[in-house]
Scaffold this motif. Structure first.
Motif: not given
Length: 182
Positions: A123-136
């Protein structure tokens, strides 16, 4: 909180590990951390995008020399990561889902849990620190694999990428070679 978990929380909250962040210019990162090592081409027939690394932080840059993605192979158990002030430090990368969730919650981060039917035990926890940026944060269920049972879900790898990247301009052939394939 471990040093690695603190760095992961920083990545989730800001989209970067200090200066090593989405859209960071390669020349500025090289001035801080030294020349990166060459990890090779992403596509067989084109020089760019191209992969570089500092320690175990693997990055991809476009021909515009802007960071497009970053990955950390946490499954190695320990990684050599760039420090904000320069240099490298080896950190233990064993992080459970419960510790990661507690750290992200404490930092005020929200996430979406992503699963895929064709990839059991992940499973992946996906975070959006900015509108067009993702951290998985990709987690695996160690009880599913042929390894000793663990505390359940463990961090396997970390990724940073963005969605908003315009076409790169052609390199100016009048500028001196920057040493990275201009």
């Amino acid at each position: 909180m471990t040093e690695f978990l603190a760095r992961l929380t920083e990545l989730a909250a800001t989209g970067g590990l200090g200066p090593l962040r989405y859209d960071a210019p390669l020349p500025e990162l090289a001035a801080r951390y030294g020349d990166p090592y060459d990890c090779g081409r992403i596509h067989k027939d084109t020089r760019w995008p191209h992969a570089f690394g500092w320690g175990d932080a693997w990055t991809v840059f476009c021909s515009c020399r802007r960071l497009r993605s970053l990955s950390l192979p946490a499954w190695h158990g320990e990684l050599e990561l760039p420090l904000h002030e320069g240099g490298l430090r080896t950190v233990d990368t064993h992080v459970t889902q419960s510790a990661l969730v507690a750290a992200l919650t404490g930092a005020g981060c929200t996430w979406e849990t992503v699963t895929y039917e064709n990839i059991p035990g992940q499973r992946t926890l996906e975070v959006a620190p900015a509108e067009d940026v993702r951290v998985a944060f990709v987690l695996t269920d160690q009880d599913v694999h042929d390894e000793l049972p663990s505390d359940g879900w463990l961090l396997n790898k970390v990724g940073l990428w963005g969605y908003d990247h315009p076409d790169c301009p052609e390199p100016d052939r009048a500028t001196p070679d920057d040493g990275w394939g201009a």
